[in-house]
Design a protein around this motif. Structure first.
Motif, PDB file in Angstrom:
ATOM      1  N   THR A  23     -49.033  59.158 -54.589  1.00 37.76           N
ATOM      2  CA  THR A  23     -47.952  59.880 -55.230  1.00 37.76           C
ATOM      3  C   THR A  23     -47.013  58.912 -55.923  1.00 37.76           C
ATOM      4  O   THR A  23     -46.961  57.723 -55.602  1.00 37.76           O
ATOM      5  CB  THR A  23     -47.175  60.727 -54.202  1.00 37.76           C
ATOM      6  N   GLU A  24     -46.277  59.428 -56.876  1.00 35.31           N
ATOM      7  CA  GLU A  24     -45.307  58.599 -57.577  1.00 35.31           C
ATOM      8  C   GLU A  24     -43.991  58.584 -56.817  1.00 35.31           C
ATOM      9  O   GLU A  24     -43.597  59.585 -56.201  1.00 35.31           O
ATOM     10  CB  GLU A  24     -45.081  59.139 -58.988  1.00 35.31           C
ATOM     11  N   LYS A  25     -43.333  57.469 -56.895  1.00 30.85           N
ATOM     12  CA  LYS A  25     -42.020  57.338 -56.280  1.00 30.85           C
ATOM     13  C   LYS A  25     -41.115  58.480 -56.730  1.00 30.85           C
ATOM     14  O   LYS A  25     -41.080  58.825 -57.911  1.00 30.85           O
ATOM     15  CB  LYS A  25     -41.430  55.983 -56.679  1.00 30.85           C
TER      16      LYS A  25
ATOM     17  N   ILE B  81     -42.179  64.526 -46.613  1.00 27.58           N
ATOM     18  CA  ILE B  81     -41.377  63.387 -47.049  1.00 27.58           C
ATOM     19  C   ILE B  81     -40.854  63.709 -48.433  1.00 27.58           C
ATOM     20  O   ILE B  81     -41.630  63.918 -49.368  1.00 27.58           O
ATOM     21  CB  ILE B  81     -42.191  62.079 -47.082  1.00 27.58           C
ATOM     22  N   GLN B  82     -39.545  63.761 -48.543  1.00 28.38           N
ATOM     23  CA  GLN B  82     -38.931  64.056 -49.831  1.00 28.38           C
ATOM     24  C   GLN B  82     -38.562  62.767 -50.551  1.00 28.38           C
ATOM     25  O   GLN B  82     -38.260  61.750 -49.908  1.00 28.38           O
ATOM     26  CB  GLN B  82     -37.669  64.904 -49.619  1.00 28.38           C
ATOM     27  N   ARG B  83     -38.592  62.835 -51.871  1.00 29.58           N
ATOM     28  CA  ARG B  83     -38.168  61.698 -52.705  1.00 29.58           C
ATOM     29  C   ARG B  83     -38.795  60.405 -52.184  1.00 29.58           C
ATOM     30  O   ARG B  83     -38.109  59.449 -51.814  1.00 29.58           O
ATOM     31  CB  ARG B  83     -36.638  61.593 -52.709  1.00 29.58           C
ATOM     32  N   THR B  84     -40.114  60.385 -52.173  1.00 30.95           N
ATOM     33  CA  THR B  84     -40.834  59.269 -51.563  1.00 30.95           C
ATOM     34  C   THR B  84     -40.424  57.932 -52.165  1.00 30.95           C
ATOM     35  O   THR B  84     -40.107  57.820 -53.372  1.00 30.95           O
ATOM     36  CB  THR B  84     -42.353  59.452 -51.719  1.00 30.95           C
ATOM     37  N   GLN B  85     -40.451  56.919 -51.319  1.00 29.25           N
ATOM     38  CA  GLN B  85     -40.155  55.540 -51.685  1.00 29.25           C
ATOM     39  C   GLN B  85     -41.386  54.690 -51.389  1.00 29.25           C
ATOM     40  O   GLN B  85     -42.235  55.070 -50.582  1.00 29.25           O
ATOM     41  CB  GLN B  85     -38.956  55.034 -50.883  1.00 29.25           C
TER      42      GLN B  85
ATOM     43  N   LEU C 264     -51.050  57.356 -47.111  1.00 28.55           N
ATOM     44  CA  LEU C 264     -50.118  57.663 -48.192  1.00 28.55           C
ATOM     45  C   LEU C 264     -49.800  56.400 -48.975  1.00 28.55           C
ATOM     46  O   LEU C 264     -49.399  55.394 -48.379  1.00 28.55           O
ATOM     47  CB  LEU C 264     -48.822  58.262 -47.632  1.00 28.55           C
ATOM     48  N   THR C 265     -49.979  56.476 -50.277  1.00 22.76           N
ATOM     49  CA  THR C 265     -49.632  55.368 -51.166  1.00 22.76           C
ATOM     50  C   THR C 265     -48.620  55.868 -52.178  1.00 22.76           C
ATOM     51  O   THR C 265     -48.887  56.836 -52.896  1.00 22.76           O
ATOM     52  CB  THR C 265     -50.867  54.815 -51.884  1.00 22.76           C
ATOM     53  N   VAL C 266     -47.471  55.227 -52.203  1.00 18.73           N
ATOM     54  CA  VAL C 266     -46.418  55.589 -53.148  1.00 18.73           C
ATOM     55  C   VAL C 266     -46.362  54.519 -54.236  1.00 18.73           C
ATOM     56  O   VAL C 266     -46.136  53.330 -53.931  1.00 18.73           O
ATOM     57  CB  VAL C 266     -45.055  55.712 -52.445  1.00 18.73           C
ATOM     58  N   THR C 267     -46.597  54.925 -55.468  1.00 24.59           N
ATOM     59  CA  THR C 267     -46.648  53.945 -56.575  1.00 24.59           C
ATOM     60  C   THR C 267     -45.358  53.932 -57.390  1.00 24.59           C
ATOM     61  O   THR C 267     -44.528  54.841 -57.271  1.00 24.59           O
ATOM     62  CB  THR C 267     -47.809  54.271 -57.510  1.00 24.59           C
TER      63      THR C 267
END
Lengths: 114, 111
Positions: free
Chosen positions: A13-15, A79-83, A111-114
């Protein structure tokens, strides 16, 4: 199957985006746990459910994290507003109190946040 | 503050040897001490667990030794096999609401 299942198995997911992670515990297990495992590290306790109630939410890293459980079955970790620091494997486990609290873990959601 | 400290971080043992992993804790309220085995891409699986009313528990090739006064417990794997190569975690709990895990030991058993 009779084990704990989690979905999705992988999530990129995107940051700033919100994500929902799902856990299906073993049928009849009243206790359900969520953990976070960062790469190469141990398990970090997040939250515990007894039935549909979460008596202690102090393990959640921030108010961006929330979890719920319905029907004493499925649980969702949101998880909201992922970092980027949220990138990890999120593990779910369930147990039966009468069974001596042995925890059965699912395979996890990476989970990978890009 | 890390509730459970685990060592070593990694361990290499020859096939047939004894693997020893150690954990230490501070909270004297802990009364349940499980060990988990985790293979890559899988969730941890319970290996063996002990309560503080006994000093040792053995299941097959796996033994937990528990020292209440020193607040330490350890996992011994006898006759280690290449199939035992995995990451091992110790954990502790006082009320089954929260489990505190060690940082893990990556075991490599060489053929």
């Amino acid at each position: 199957g009779a084990g704990v299942s989690q979905s999705p198995s992988n999530k990129v997911t995107e940051k700033g985006k919100d994500v929902e992670l799902r856990c299906d515990p073993i049928s009849g297990h009243t206790a359900l746990y969520w953990y976070r495992q960062r790469l190469g590290q141990g398990l970090e306790f997040l939250i515990y459910f007894q039935g549909n109630s979460a008596p202690d939410k102090s393990g959640l890293p921030s108010d961006r994290f929330s979890a719920e459980r319905t029907g004493e079955s499925v649980s969702t970790l949101t998880i909201q507003r992922t970092q980027q620091e949220d990138s990890a494997v999120y593990l779910c486990a369930s147990s039966m109190i009468a069974g001596g609290y042995e925890q059965y873990f699912g395979p996890g959601t990476r989970l990978t946040v890009t | 503050q890390q509730q459970v400290k685990q060592s070593p971080q990694s361990l290499i043992v020859q096939k047939g040897g004894i693997s020893i992993i150690n954990c230490a804790y501070e909270n004297t309220a802990f009364d349940y001490f499980p060990w988990y085995q985790q293979f890559p891409g899988k969730g941890p699986a319970l290996l063996i667990a002990i309560r503080p009313d006994v000093s040792e528990k053995k299941e097959g090739r796996f033994t937990i030794s528990f020292n209440k006064s020193a607040k330490q417990f350890s996992l011994h794997i006898m006759d280690s096999q290449p199939g035992d190569s995995a990451t091992y975690f110790c954990a502790a709990s006082s009320d089954f609401n929260k489990f505190y895990f060690g940082s893990g030991t990556k075991l490599n058993v060489k053929p």
